[in-house]
Design a protein around this motif. Sequence first.
Motif, PDB file in Angstrom:
ATOM      1  N   GLY A 193      59.125  -3.467 -17.962  1.00 55.18           N
ATOM      2  CA  GLY A 193      58.977  -2.154 -16.982  1.00 55.18           C
ATOM      3  C   GLY A 193      58.169  -2.383 -15.861  1.00 55.18           C
ATOM      4  O   GLY A 193      57.331  -2.985 -15.780  1.00 55.18           O
ATOM      5  N   PRO A 199      65.686   1.392 -15.211  1.00 54.76           N
ATOM      6  CA  PRO A 199      65.155   1.706 -16.475  1.00 54.76           C
ATOM      7  C   PRO A 199      66.312   1.688 -17.336  1.00 54.76           C
ATOM      8  O   PRO A 199      67.616   2.239 -16.882  1.00 54.76           O
ATOM      9  N   ARG A 209      61.326  -4.712 -25.319  1.00 59.98           N
ATOM     10  CA  ARG A 209      60.790  -3.705 -24.343  1.00 59.98           C
ATOM     11  C   ARG A 209      59.229  -4.019 -24.128  1.00 59.98           C
ATOM     12  O   ARG A 209      58.692  -3.893 -25.101  1.00 59.98           O
TER      13      ARG A 209
END
Length: 225
Positions: A193, A199, A209
Amino acid sequence: MDIEVLVFDVLGTLVDEPAGIRAGIRKFAPSLAETEVDELLSVWQKHVEQEQGRIVAGERPYVASDVLDREAAQAVADAVGIGDAAELALAARKLPPWPDTVDGLARLAERFPLVGLSNASRTVLLDLCANAGLRWHTVLSAEDARTYKPATDVYRLAIDVAGRAPDRLLMVAAHAWDLRGAQEAGFRTAYVGRPVGDPPGPADRFDLRADGLADLADQLEHGRG
C-alpha cells in the motif's frame, strides 16, 4: 510460497512520483498556487498514462519514457505559457523514495536477489536510482521490450534474467493493474500500500498484502501468505 527472487515496480511503489513532479512544476513556475500545481500534475500524469496505453494497444509506435516525459512537460509548459520545458522534463528523474524504501530494500536484499522492473527508460532509471538511493542486484527497463507494463513481454524480461520459473518470482507493486499483469505472466504477487497507488479491487487475489516494505519483509520471513 517458494519464492526465490523479488521483482519490484519502481514508480509509485519505491518512489513518490507525484511528489517529484510537483516539486519540478513548482520550481518551473514558482508563482503557481497549489491547486494549479495539482492540476498540472494531472495533465502530466494523464498524458503519460494515455500514451503508454496507446503504445501497449499498438496505436502508437514505441517511444521511451523520457520522450513521453518531455511531451508531458511541454503540455505543462504550454498551459502556463512558458516555452522551454527541457529542464522540467528532468523532474521525472528526481523522485524521492518513500521513507521505508532504502532500508526495506537493504533488508530484503539480505535474503533475496532484487530485480527492479520499470516502465521508465534505461536513461531515466540511471538517474532515478542514483537520486533516490535505490540499490539493486539488477534493474530492468520496459524499453528492452519496446512496450510498457502491463504487456506480458515486459514481465518476461524479469523471468529471463532471473532464470527461474515465473512462480518462483514475487512481483511487488503498489498498483493492482501491475500485479494483474504479473499474474498473467505467471508471477506470485504482493501488493504494497502507498498513498499514490492503485488499490486492489474486490476481485483481486494477490498472494500477499503489506503496509510497507518492513511489513513485507516480516511476512516473507515468517512464511505468511
